[in-house]
Design a protein around this motif. Structure first.
Motif, mmCIF file in Angstrom:
data_model
loop_
_atom_site.group_PDB
_atom_site.id
_atom_site.type_symbol
_atom_site.label_atom_id
_atom_site.label_comp_id
_atom_site.label_asym_id
_atom_site.label_seq_id
_atom_site.Cartn_x
_atom_site.Cartn_y
_atom_site.Cartn_z
ATOM 1 N N ILE A 110 0.833 -1.205 0.000
ATOM 2 C CA ILE A 110 0.000 0.000 0.000
ATOM 3 C C ILE A 110 0.868 1.255 0.000
ATOM 4 N N GLY A 111 1.978 1.235 0.765
ATOM 5 C CA GLY A 111 2.861 2.402 0.825
ATOM 6 C C GLY A 111 3.332 2.861 -0.539
ATOM 7 N N PRO A 112 3.948 1.965 -1.344
ATOM 8 C CA PRO A 112 4.367 2.374 -2.693
ATOM 9 C C PRO A 112 3.216 2.817 -3.581
ATOM 10 N N ILE A 113 2.055 2.176 -3.442
ATOM 11 C CA ILE A 113 0.897 2.584 -4.255
ATOM 12 C C ILE A 113 0.481 4.010 -3.894
ATOM 13 N N LEU A 114 0.427 4.310 -2.604
ATOM 14 C CA LEU A 114 0.037 5.656 -2.166
ATOM 15 C C LEU A 114 1.048 6.698 -2.629
ATOM 16 N N ARG A 115 2.339 6.359 -2.553
ATOM 17 C CA ARG A 115 3.363 7.311 -3.012
ATOM 18 C C ARG A 115 3.254 7.564 -4.505
ATOM 19 N N ASN A 116 2.879 6.540 -5.262
ATOM 20 C CA ASN A 116 2.772 6.691 -6.709
ATOM 21 C C ASN A 116 1.496 7.422 -7.116
ATOM 22 N N VAL A 117 0.388 7.089 -6.457
ATOM 23 C CA VAL A 117 -0.908 7.647 -6.842
ATOM 24 C C VAL A 117 -1.130 9.031 -6.244
ATOM 25 N N LYS A 118 -0.674 9.233 -4.988
ATOM 26 C CA LYS A 118 -0.896 10.477 -4.246
ATOM 27 C C LYS A 118 -2.386 10.818 -4.148
ATOM 28 N N PRO A 119 -3.198 9.912 -3.551
ATOM 29 C CA PRO A 119 -4.605 10.249 -3.331
ATOM 30 C C PRO A 119 -4.723 11.303 -2.236
ATOM 31 N N ASN A 120 -5.938 11.807 -2.046
ATOM 32 C CA ASN A 120 -6.111 12.867 -1.050
ATOM 33 C C ASN A 120 -5.846 12.344 0.360
ATOM 34 N N ASP A 121 -5.763 13.266 1.315
ATOM 35 C CA ASP A 121 -5.335 12.929 2.675
ATOM 36 C C ASP A 121 -6.261 11.918 3.345
ATOM 37 N N LYS A 122 -7.563 12.047 3.140
ATOM 38 C CA LYS A 122 -8.500 11.127 3.786
ATOM 39 C C LYS A 122 -8.242 9.688 3.343
#
Length: 624
Positions: A158-170
């Motif tokens: 999940i960490g790499p996916i979030l860094r790549n996608v950059k979804p909103n804070d929520k």
């Protein structure tokens, strides 16, 4: 005499020892290669890691003369040794994840996260069990064990996916907290079901047995986690360790906490180290960021090693059993039915909108915890089959746990890892590029520019260690941080989802350079700027950096003197690159170019000029 001792040759070496050492080295090299490949082709690392393990494991047996695998995890770690290696490794991974959990991040979303843990456990356990029982024909015992294994998500994925996608804070907060907190919960439920299967307890006693085991595990985990967190806090805050020993001692203490918790009650170690990491993350500890960085490096090595090793343990016969429509249907139920049901139940009466719920429903990759626990149970149940009186059907189904779990891991990683960014863009849930500006230094020049930007609706934050500058900011109603922006505390305080640029404007060039380097790791090296030094202005034959503020022609002293003569920032419209270059050429002796402002975004004028959009404004200071 052991097998190892019996196989010694005249030189004291053994073929078994040589093969073991070679395979351990091979696992590490292949793991690092897979990590590099993932970086190169921009996919989550878990995917190349599993593929490499399968290629050099079960698939390689098709091409070797003897039909043996090139690398086989079972030849390196057998029985309890495999259990210990995987357990401690997973514990360190969860501790590193716990170090990233800040309570202040989740205040407004605590209910959703709590619901995700509860509904995620219940719905996935029951739904996964019914699905694998009815679709694959598994016995209920192993079906519920599989349902427990797929409860856990993959924080390392999940960490790499979030860094790549950059979804909103929520979205980022919910997925990060869920991914770390649900892992020990899922592992604990899986352990309870496993104990029930091998203990042969009558069904009517299972509820009491489960409640007692669950309560004891939680108490042991929380007690040990809290105790060792207090112990580490005292050691680190009182500086009882030299700098060069700090990271390694912390690593040893975390392993000790894991082991002690498991001694007090079996399988409470995962919860203990997660609690330990969470507590440390929310205490003010100097140097915590370096400890986190060190733990991230350790976790990288462990993940690289474990995924290749665990995937190499599978056999071709197990993989062939997955090549059918039943496996595909089971995967679709997990991804398209169970996950959305969990998310929409958890988000009832929450502030999440429909698009955010859909995206969170799309993201639920499984990772190392699921793979590790599945490997442990497969080994244990096969070894204990006779002793525990397990039926041939249960043993046969248990041997499919690892392949099915890896199928779920690979499928979720491929689909979610490769498509997450496109789905986020289509749903419009990506984080907007931050337009705020941080000022390293809150002197009168920085304050004047910050006031101008604030008037344009651009967020600003100044940071300074000088009490007089901090008080001047507060008098002028400018947001200010008293302290160093690039200290551990400063980096924790800053909301980098709001601030995307740094202007380093202190009188000390070394501090400006250091601030650029450290904060550049958070917001990108291309978004940090600083004032020129006196030396850079005097030596004209040196090639200066491209990120020098205000066309690179003013240091702290000359800029301060200019602002003391004229404090009113003026503007002129520019629509094209040619407009800007013409103004800079014609008025090079009469103005100090400061900023290019377009709507609610501002960029400093540097030697490497930004692309000008129509309707932009050049902010400048007239020279006397």
């Amino acid at each position: 005499m052991t097998e190892l001792e019996n196989s010694k040759n005249s030189d004291g070496w053994t073929s078994l020892y040589f093969i073991g050492m070679f395979e351990i080295a091979g696992l590490l090299v292949l793991g690092f290669f897979a990590q590099w490949l993932a970086w190169r082709i921009k996919v989550p690392a878990i995917l190349p890691l599993i593929i490499v393990g399968l290629v050099f494991g079960p698939i390689s047996s098709l091409f070797t003369p003897t039909g043996e695998k090139l690398i086989d995890g079972d030849r390196i770690f057998q029985g309890e040794r495999l259990f210990d290696v995987v357990s401690i490794s997973v514990g360190l991974i969860l501790f590193e994840g716990g170090l990233t959990l800040k309570f202040k991040e989740v205040k407004s979303l605590a209910t959703v996260v709590r619901n995700m843990i509860f509904y995620g456990s219940v719905v996935t356990l029951i739904g996964g069990a019914l699905a694998v029982h009815n679709i694959m024909g598994f016995s209920y015992q192993i079906a519920f064990l599989f349902g427990a294994l797929i409860i856990v998500t993959g924080p390392t994925v999940i960490g790499p996916i979030l860094r790549n996608v950059k979804p909103n804070d929520k979205i980022s907060t919910i997925l990060k907290w869920e991914g770390i907190l649900i892992d020990p919960v899922g592992a604990l439920i899986a352990i309870l079901i496993y104990e029930f299967i091998v203990s042969g307890k009558p069904n009517e006693y299972f509820t009491l047995f489960a409640l007692k085991t669950f309560a004891t595990t939680v108490v042991a985990g929380v007690f040990v986690g809290g105790l060792f967190a207090w112990f580490l806090y005292k050691i680190l805050t009182n500086k009882l360790l030299p700098y060069y020993l700090r990271n390694t001692v912390v690593l040893g203490i975390v392993i000790m906490a894991f082991a002690l918790a498991d001694i007090l009650h079996a399988e409470s170690g995962l919860l203990a180290v997660t609690i330990l990491g969470m507590i440390l993350a929310n205490l003010k500890i100097e140097g915590l960021k370096e400890i986190l960085s060190f733990k991230a490096d350790v976790v990288l090595i462990l993940i690289s090693f474990l995924f290749v090793m665990l995937s190499s343990r599978m056999d071709m016969a197990d993989l062939e059993k997955l090549m059918n429509w039943e496996s595909l249907l089971l995967f679709l139920v997990i991804v398209l039915v169970l996950r959305p049901l969990v998310v929409f139940l958890s988000a009832i009466k929450s502030e999440l909108n429909l698009r955010e719920k859909i995206f969170i429903s799309f993201i639920c990759p499984r990772g190392i915890v699921a793979a590790g626990v599945a490997s442990i149970f497969t080994v244990k149940m096969v070894d204990l089959a006779g002793q525990a009186g397990l039926s041939p059907k249960i043993v046969e189904d248990a041997q499919m746990l690892l392949p099915l779990t890896f199928m779920t891991i690979v499928g979720t990683v491929i689909i979610q890892g490769l498509l997450a960014k496109q789905v986020a863009n289509a749903l419009g849930v990506t984080r907007k590029k931050p337009n705020g500006i941080l000022f390293l230094g809150a002197g009168e020049t920085a304050r004047t520019i910050a006031k101008y930007l604030k008037g344009k609706g651009i967020p600003v934050m100044l940071g300074d260690t000088a009490k007089s500058n901090v008080n001047e900011c507060r008098t002028s109603w400018l947001p200010v941080y008293e302290g160093s922006l690039f200290s551990d505390e400063g980096l924790e305080e800053m909301d980098f989802s709001k601030f995307g640029k740094l202007f380093a404007m202190t009188s000390n060039t070394d501090i400006n350079v250091l601030g650029n380097r450290i904060i550049g790791k958070e917001i990108g090296d291309g978004n940090v700027y600083r004032l020129a030094s006196k030396r850079e202005l005097e030596i004209t034959n040196l090639e200066n950096p491209k990120n020098l503020l205000f066309h690179g022609k003013y240091d702290f002293i000359s800029l301060t003197q200019a602002f003391r003569r004229r404090t009113k920032i003026q503007e002129v419209g520019v629509n094209t690159q040619e407009d800007l270059e013409k103004i800079l050429e014609e008025k090079s002796d009469s103005i100090i170019p400061l900023l290019i402002v377009h709507e609610k975004n501002a960029f400093p004028v540097t030697e490497d000029l930004v692309e000008i959009k129509e309707g932009s404004t050049l902010a400048f200071l007239p020279r006397v």
